[in-house]
Design a protein around this motif. Sequence first.
Motif, PDB file in Angstrom:
ATOM      1  N   ALA A 117       0.828  -1.211   0.000  1.00  0.00           N
ATOM      2  CA  ALA A 117       0.000   0.000   0.000  1.00  0.00           C
ATOM      3  C   ALA A 117       0.860   1.259   0.000  1.00  0.00           C
ATOM      4  CB  ALA A 117      -0.931   0.001   1.212  1.00  0.00           C
ATOM      5  N   LEU A 118       2.068   1.166   0.546  1.00  0.00           N
ATOM      6  CA  LEU A 118       2.994   2.300   0.562  1.00  0.00           C
ATOM      7  C   LEU A 118       3.836   2.369  -0.722  1.00  0.00           C
ATOM      8  CD1 LEU A 118       4.202   2.077   4.284  1.00  0.00           C
ATOM      9  CD2 LEU A 118       2.643   3.770   3.280  1.00  0.00           C
ATOM     10  N   ASP A 119       3.482   1.544  -1.693  1.00  0.00           N
ATOM     11  CA  ASP A 119       4.132   1.497  -3.007  1.00  0.00           C
ATOM     12  C   ASP A 119       5.531   0.888  -3.006  1.00  0.00           C
ATOM     13  OD1 ASP A 119       1.964   2.408  -4.412  1.00  0.00           O
ATOM     14  OD2 ASP A 119       2.606   4.511  -4.360  1.00  0.00           O
ATOM     15  N   TYR A 120       5.871   0.125  -1.994  1.00  0.00           N
ATOM     16  CA  TYR A 120       7.144  -0.578  -2.031  1.00  0.00           C
ATOM     17  C   TYR A 120       7.106  -1.525  -3.230  1.00  0.00           C
ATOM     18  CZ  TYR A 120       8.639   0.730   2.723  1.00  0.00           C
ATOM     19  OH  TYR A 120       9.044   1.412   3.837  1.00  0.00           O
ATOM     20  N   GLY A 121       8.146  -1.509  -4.022  1.00  0.00           N
ATOM     21  CA  GLY A 121       8.268  -2.412  -5.156  1.00  0.00           C
ATOM     22  C   GLY A 121       7.464  -2.012  -6.384  1.00  0.00           C
ATOM     23  N   ARG A 122       6.685  -0.972  -6.297  1.00  0.00           N
ATOM     24  CA  ARG A 122       5.838  -0.568  -7.430  1.00  0.00           C
ATOM     25  C   ARG A 122       6.699  -0.081  -8.598  1.00  0.00           C
ATOM     26  NH1 ARG A 122       0.383   2.594  -7.172  1.00  0.00           N
ATOM     27  NH2 ARG A 122      -0.193   2.346  -9.346  1.00  0.00           N
ATOM     28  N   GLY A 123       6.426  -0.638  -9.759  1.00  0.00           N
ATOM     29  CA  GLY A 123       7.146  -0.241 -10.961  1.00  0.00           C
ATOM     30  C   GLY A 123       8.460  -0.975 -11.181  1.00  0.00           C
ATOM     31  N   TYR A 124       8.767  -1.926 -10.308  1.00  0.00           N
ATOM     32  CA  TYR A 124      10.004  -2.686 -10.480  1.00  0.00           C
ATOM     33  C   TYR A 124       9.923  -3.518 -11.759  1.00  0.00           C
ATOM     34  CZ  TYR A 124      13.662  -6.154  -9.832  1.00  0.00           C
ATOM     35  OH  TYR A 124      14.750  -6.960 -10.010  1.00  0.00           O
ATOM     36  N   ARG A 125      10.984  -3.488 -12.529  1.00  0.00           N
ATOM     37  CA  ARG A 125      11.051  -4.262 -13.774  1.00  0.00           C
ATOM     38  C   ARG A 125      11.985  -5.446 -13.560  1.00  0.00           C
ATOM     39  NH1 ARG A 125      13.162  -0.042 -17.645  1.00  0.00           N
ATOM     40  NH2 ARG A 125      13.179  -1.781 -19.104  1.00  0.00           N
ATOM     41  N   TYR A 126      11.436  -6.633 -13.691  1.00  0.00           N
ATOM     42  CA  TYR A 126      12.189  -7.875 -13.506  1.00  0.00           C
ATOM     43  C   TYR A 126      13.011  -8.133 -14.765  1.00  0.00           C
ATOM     44  CZ  TYR A 126      12.877 -12.823 -12.215  1.00  0.00           C
ATOM     45  OH  TYR A 126      13.402 -14.043 -11.888  1.00  0.00           O
ATOM     46  N   ALA A 127      14.324  -8.098 -14.632  1.00  0.00           N
ATOM     47  CA  ALA A 127      15.209  -8.180 -15.792  1.00  0.00           C
ATOM     48  C   ALA A 127      14.955  -9.427 -16.644  1.00  0.00           C
ATOM     49  CB  ALA A 127      16.671  -8.135 -15.346  1.00  0.00           C
ATOM     50  N   HIS A 128      14.601 -10.541 -16.030  1.00  0.00           N
ATOM     51  CA  HIS A 128      14.382 -11.772 -16.791  1.00  0.00           C
ATOM     52  C   HIS A 128      13.158 -11.685 -17.702  1.00  0.00           C
ATOM     53  CE1 HIS A 128      17.576 -13.955 -14.806  1.00  0.00           C
ATOM     54  NE2 HIS A 128      17.151 -13.456 -13.660  1.00  0.00           N
ATOM     55  N   ASP A 129      12.275 -10.754 -17.420  1.00  0.00           N
ATOM     56  CA  ASP A 129      11.096 -10.564 -18.266  1.00  0.00           C
ATOM     57  C   ASP A 129      11.355  -9.561 -19.391  1.00  0.00           C
ATOM     58  OD1 ASP A 129       9.661 -12.325 -16.700  1.00  0.00           O
ATOM     59  OD2 ASP A 129       8.700 -10.752 -15.509  1.00  0.00           O
ATOM     60  N   GLU A 130      12.524  -8.967 -19.403  1.00  0.00           N
ATOM     61  CA  GLU A 130      12.861  -7.942 -20.385  1.00  0.00           C
ATOM     62  C   GLU A 130      13.656  -8.558 -21.544  1.00  0.00           C
ATOM     63  OE1 GLU A 130      12.188  -4.546 -20.070  1.00  0.00           O
ATOM     64  OE2 GLU A 130      11.190  -4.788 -18.131  1.00  0.00           O
ATOM     65  N   GLU A 131      13.597  -7.890 -22.681  1.00  0.00           N
ATOM     66  CA  GLU A 131      14.355  -8.348 -23.841  1.00  0.00           C
ATOM     67  C   GLU A 131      15.846  -8.403 -23.499  1.00  0.00           C
ATOM     68  OE1 GLU A 131      15.386  -6.922 -28.380  1.00  0.00           O
ATOM     69  OE2 GLU A 131      13.606  -6.132 -27.404  1.00  0.00           O
ATOM     70  N   GLY A 132      16.460  -9.516 -23.805  1.00  0.00           N
ATOM     71  CA  GLY A 132      17.882  -9.694 -23.529  1.00  0.00           C
ATOM     72  C   GLY A 132      18.207  -9.870 -22.054  1.00  0.00           C
ATOM     73  N   GLY A 133      17.175 -10.004 -21.206  1.00  0.00           N
ATOM     74  CA  GLY A 133      17.418 -10.175 -19.771  1.00  0.00           C
ATOM     75  C   GLY A 133      17.983  -8.941 -19.107  1.00  0.00           C
ATOM     76  N   PHE A 134      17.688  -7.749 -19.690  1.00  0.00           N
ATOM     77  CA  PHE A 134      18.224  -6.502 -19.154  1.00  0.00           C
ATOM     78  C   PHE A 134      17.143  -5.432 -19.185  1.00  0.00           C
ATOM     79  CE2 PHE A 134      20.499  -2.410 -19.928  1.00  0.00           C
ATOM     80  CZ  PHE A 134      21.122  -2.326 -18.691  1.00  0.00           C
ATOM     81  N   ALA A 135      16.889  -4.823 -18.052  1.00  0.00           N
ATOM     82  CA  ALA A 135      15.875  -3.768 -17.941  1.00  0.00           C
ATOM     83  C   ALA A 135      16.533  -2.422 -18.240  1.00  0.00           C
ATOM     84  CB  ALA A 135      15.244  -3.771 -16.551  1.00  0.00           C
ATOM     85  N   ALA A 136      16.655  -2.123 -19.532  1.00  0.00           N
ATOM     86  CA  ALA A 136      17.323  -0.882 -19.953  1.00  0.00           C
ATOM     87  C   ALA A 136      16.635   0.323 -19.328  1.00  0.00           C
ATOM     88  CB  ALA A 136      17.308  -0.765 -21.471  1.00  0.00           C
ATOM     89  N   GLY A 137      17.447   1.217 -18.786  1.00  0.00           N
ATOM     90  CA  GLY A 137      16.933   2.435 -18.179  1.00  0.00           C
ATOM     91  C   GLY A 137      16.547   2.290 -16.716  1.00  0.00           C
ATOM     92  N   GLU A 138      16.483   1.085 -16.218  1.00  0.00           N
ATOM     93  CA  GLU A 138      16.136   0.868 -14.806  1.00  0.00           C
ATOM     94  C   GLU A 138      17.248   1.433 -13.934  1.00  0.00           C
ATOM     95  OE1 GLU A 138      13.576   0.470 -13.195  1.00  0.00           O
ATOM     96  OE2 GLU A 138      13.296  -1.561 -12.481  1.00  0.00           O
ATOM     97  N   ARG A 139      16.895   2.048 -12.828  1.00  0.00           N
ATOM     98  CA  ARG A 139      17.866   2.660 -11.926  1.00  0.00           C
ATOM     99  C   ARG A 139      17.933   1.863 -10.626  1.00  0.00           C
ATOM    100  NH1 ARG A 139      21.029   5.348 -15.055  1.00  0.00           N
ATOM    101  NH2 ARG A 139      19.989   6.941 -16.246  1.00  0.00           N
ATOM    102  N   TYR A 140      19.154   1.574 -10.199  1.00  0.00           N
ATOM    103  CA  TYR A 140      19.350   0.781  -8.996  1.00  0.00           C
ATOM    104  C   TYR A 140      20.060   1.535  -7.887  1.00  0.00           C
ATOM    105  CZ  TYR A 140      18.072  -2.927 -12.213  1.00  0.00           C
ATOM    106  OH  TYR A 140      17.398  -3.703 -13.126  1.00  0.00           O
TER     107      TYR A 140
END
Length: 178
Positions: A117-140
């Motif tokens: 409810a506090l938005d923890y984890g909201r919008g996280y992109r799982y790299a394995h679901d992304e093309e090439g196994g890399f979430a381009a533009g994701e910030r860590y």
Amino acid sequence: MRGSDPDAALYWFVRMLDGGADPRYMARRLVRMASEDIGLADPRALRLALDAAEVYERLGTPEGELALAECVIYLAMAPKSNAVYKAYNAVRALIKKDSTRPVPMHLRNAPTKLMKALDYGRGYRYAHDEEGGFAAGERYLPAGLEDQRFYEPVERGLEIRIGEKLRELRRLNKKDEA
């Protein structure tokens, strides 16, 4: 043993043993060299150093010293890189002088309903679901450190390929930002 001269490295190794140096101390230094001076240019060096230390522990002197000697020669001939060592020290120095920064919301684990409810984890992109196994533009990294660079591979050994991969990932990140 830092140089790339196996004859000199082996000579000084045996001289140190002959002078009374503890082989366990020598094994410890070999492990440190594999990690600090060779690093990812040849990651096998660390495993070989650990194996040599274990062989010495099992066999003792003089038989175990041969495994240490093998490691000395391998480390002398291995490609050298202290890029991980430098990156680690740079991060330690930054953390020592920098304020504590919060974990970005999209990276926070949300095991409870409240956290969700506090938005923890909201919008996280799982790299394995992304093309090439890399979430381009994701910030860590935390806010304010998004463009910080610590690790810069050298152009030796395996780090040549690691550097190529890193440059490609950074290119994809920039492309995604545009």
